[in-house]
Design a protein around this motif. Structure first.
Motif, PDB file in Angstrom:
ATOM      1  N   PRO A 104     -25.586  13.466   0.809  1.00 23.32           N
ATOM      2  CA  PRO A 104     -25.911  14.876   0.658  1.00 23.32           C
ATOM      3  C   PRO A 104     -27.256  15.216   1.299  1.00 23.32           C
ATOM      4  O   PRO A 104     -28.089  14.329   1.526  1.00 23.32           O
ATOM      5  CB  PRO A 104     -26.021  15.023  -0.864  1.00 23.32           C
ATOM      6  N   LEU A 105     -27.465  16.499   1.567  1.00 23.12           N
ATOM      7  CA  LEU A 105     -28.802  16.968   1.899  1.00 23.12           C
ATOM      8  C   LEU A 105     -29.587  17.069   0.597  1.00 23.12           C
ATOM      9  O   LEU A 105     -29.121  17.675  -0.363  1.00 23.12           O
ATOM     10  CB  LEU A 105     -28.738  18.339   2.573  1.00 23.12           C
TER      11      LEU A 105
ATOM     12  N   HIS B 279     -38.414   7.121  -1.222  1.00 22.04           N
ATOM     13  CA  HIS B 279     -37.634   5.973  -1.683  1.00 22.04           C
ATOM     14  C   HIS B 279     -36.162   6.222  -1.404  1.00 22.04           C
ATOM     15  O   HIS B 279     -35.710   7.377  -1.328  1.00 22.04           O
ATOM     16  CB  HIS B 279     -37.801   5.751  -3.185  1.00 22.04           C
ATOM     17  N   THR B 280     -35.413   5.127  -1.275  1.00 21.37           N
ATOM     18  CA  THR B 280     -33.954   5.171  -1.269  1.00 21.37           C
ATOM     19  C   THR B 280     -33.476   4.865  -2.679  1.00 21.37           C
ATOM     20  O   THR B 280     -33.905   3.878  -3.280  1.00 21.37           O
ATOM     21  CB  THR B 280     -33.377   4.129  -0.286  1.00 21.37           C
TER      22      THR B 280
ATOM     23  N   HIS C  57     -31.722  12.662   2.457  1.00 21.94           N
ATOM     24  CA  HIS C  57     -30.384  12.550   3.031  1.00 21.94           C
ATOM     25  C   HIS C  57     -29.675  11.300   2.516  1.00 21.94           C
ATOM     26  O   HIS C  57     -30.313  10.332   2.100  1.00 21.94           O
ATOM     27  CB  HIS C  57     -30.481  12.465   4.559  1.00 21.94           C
ATOM     28  N   GLY C  58     -28.364  11.336   2.600  1.00 23.28           N
ATOM     29  CA  GLY C  58     -27.600  10.127   2.332  1.00 23.28           C
ATOM     30  C   GLY C  58     -27.960   9.046   3.330  1.00 23.28           C
ATOM     31  O   GLY C  58     -28.285   9.326   4.484  1.00 23.28           O
ATOM     32  N   VAL C  59     -27.924   7.797   2.870  1.00 23.35           N
ATOM     33  CA  VAL C  59     -28.296   6.665   3.722  1.00 23.35           C
ATOM     34  C   VAL C  59     -27.589   5.428   3.188  1.00 23.35           C
ATOM     35  O   VAL C  59     -27.132   5.414   2.044  1.00 23.35           O
ATOM     36  CB  VAL C  59     -29.832   6.473   3.738  1.00 23.35           C
ATOM     37  N   GLY C  60     -27.498   4.404   4.015  1.00 22.51           N
ATOM     38  CA  GLY C  60     -26.904   3.152   3.547  1.00 22.51           C
ATOM     39  C   GLY C  60     -25.984   2.550   4.576  1.00 22.51           C
ATOM     40  O   GLY C  60     -26.271   1.506   5.156  1.00 22.51           O
ATOM     41  N   ILE C  61     -24.879   3.229   4.841  1.00 20.38           N
ATOM     42  CA  ILE C  61     -23.978   2.760   5.886  1.00 20.38           C
ATOM     43  C   ILE C  61     -24.140   3.606   7.153  1.00 20.38           C
ATOM     44  O   ILE C  61     -23.574   3.282   8.193  1.00 20.38           O
ATOM     45  CB  ILE C  61     -22.511   2.740   5.420  1.00 20.38           C
TER      46      ILE C  61
ATOM     47  N   PHE D  65     -29.043   7.864  -1.556  1.00 23.26           N
ATOM     48  CA  PHE D  65     -29.743   8.842  -0.726  1.00 23.26           C
ATOM     49  C   PHE D  65     -31.247   8.682  -0.872  1.00 23.26           C
ATOM     50  O   PHE D  65     -31.730   7.949  -1.744  1.00 23.26           O
ATOM     51  CB  PHE D  65     -29.321  10.279  -1.078  1.00 23.26           C
ATOM     52  N   THR D  66     -31.977   9.362   0.013  1.00 25.17           N
ATOM     53  CA  THR D  66     -33.439   9.316  -0.047  1.00 25.17           C
ATOM     54  C   THR D  66     -33.981  10.530  -0.785  1.00 25.17           C
ATOM     55  O   THR D  66     -33.389  11.611  -0.760  1.00 25.17           O
ATOM     56  CB  THR D  66     -34.060   9.287   1.362  1.00 25.17           C
ATOM     57  N   ILE D  67     -35.097  10.320  -1.441  1.00 24.53           N
ATOM     58  CA  ILE D  67     -35.917  11.415  -1.978  1.00 24.53           C
ATOM     59  C   ILE D  67     -37.267  11.270  -1.306  1.00 24.53           C
ATOM     60  O   ILE D  67     -37.930  10.242  -1.440  1.00 24.53           O
ATOM     61  CB  ILE D  67     -36.027  11.332  -3.506  1.00 24.53           C
ATOM     62  N   GLU D  68     -37.679  12.289  -0.530  1.00 19.94           N
ATOM     63  CA  GLU D  68     -38.848  12.147   0.332  1.00 19.94           C
ATOM     64  C   GLU D  68     -39.604  13.468   0.492  1.00 19.94           C
ATOM     65  O   GLU D  68     -39.692  14.018   1.592  1.00 19.94           O
ATOM     66  CB  GLU D  68     -38.431  11.616   1.695  1.00 19.94           C
TER      67      GLU D  68
END
Length: 290
Positions: A221-222, A276-277, A211-215, A241-244
């Motif tokens: 995005p998904l 990771h982000t 998922h998008g992350v940060g703020i 975004f994250t890849i997990e």
């Protein structure tokens, strides 16, 4: 698309006028993709240099916690002891553990053991045993910026089966990261992950995604880690975004326990996850949680 006049400052945060920066690439690259049916990220998902630096500062806490846990995770340790450490380290360094009280989640991190795919709740009653594999998922808020990462930890000596699953899942994550290229669809990530999992007859979890992350804790995005044929959002420089990937030994299907959080494999077999982000750059991506 971004609805800027040519003399407005560019959306990327460069400080240049739009006509001097991304106007040509937007017109040449993004507009044809939009006409083909690919979703284009809204401007709010394209972070500027100040925001990205804020995420990097947050990530220093997240990474330090995961690094320290490498020496701490041992047989006999309770998952509550892990949570206590995560909470104290985060707060002592000026941060906030994002999971705590998020939609009712009661702890500061997730500890997912063996057949738990994700969202395992730390408990004083749960002790790590020799041979366990455990994912510890950390999300830190620092000055309003979020960083998100997780790692697998092998508790003592683990079986060859478990070790292979852990290593292949890590390989899947890094293959997904290598697939991040500007102006490509986010589905490229899931396609390469699924290709690797198929070689081992592993299941790729579909119920949960990156998922998008940060703020925000979760945003577009998904990032689905399984194979997709439909048009998915285009990756544009400035997106974070994250890849997990969550990879199961058996079926990709899972089920949620009565606590409404703990998500386990449907067949009781092992699951692993690495996270990771990442930041999309002009020529690829940068891992922010390394």
């Amino acid at each position: 698309m971004y609805r800027l006049s040519r003399n407005d400052k560019c959306w990327c945060g460069s400080g240049l006028k739009y006509k001097q920066c991304h106007e040509k690439s937007d017109e040449r690259i993004l507009m044809p993709l939009k006409r083909m049916g690919y979703p284009i990220p809204p401007r709010r998902l394209l972070l500027n240099k100040e925001q990205i630096q804020g995420i990097k500062e947050s990530a220093k806490i997240t990474v330090a916690i995961l690094d320290t846990l490498e020496e701490m995770v041992k047989p006999g340790m309770t998952t509550q002891e892990i949570d206590d450490f995560v909470h104290k380290y985060t707060v002592d360094n000026g941060g906030i553990p994002a999971p705590l009280n998020y939609e009712g989640f009661p702890k500061s991190c997730c500890t997912s053991i063996n057949d738990v795919i994700a969202h395992g709740i730390p408990s004083a009653k749960t002790k790590l045993k020799e041979g366990d594999i455990v994912n510890i998922d950390i999300t830190t808020i620092l000055n309003g910026y979020y960083s998100d990462a997780s790692r697998m930890y092998c508790v003592g000596k683990v079986s060859d089966e478990a070790k292979q699953l852990v290593e292949v899942t890590k390989e899947c994550m890094y293959a997904g990261i290598d697939a991040v290229k500007p102006y490509r669809p986010v589905s490229d990530i899931g396609n390469v992950i699924h290709d690797i999992a198929d070689k081992y007859n592993y299941g790729v979890v579909r119920d949960l995604c990156g998922h998008g992350v940060g703020i925000n804790f979760h945003d577009d995005p998904l990032v689905e880690h399984y194979r997709q044929k439909r048009p998915t959002m285009i990756m544009v420089p400035g997106m974070v975004f994250t890849i997990e990937p969550m990879i199961n030994q058996g079926t990709w299907r899972g089920r949620t326990l009565a606590d409404n959080w703990t998500f386990i494999t449907q067949d009781g077999r092992l699951s692993a996850q690495w996270e990771h982000t990442v930041l999309v750059t002009e020529d690829g991506c940068e891992i922010l949680t390394k």
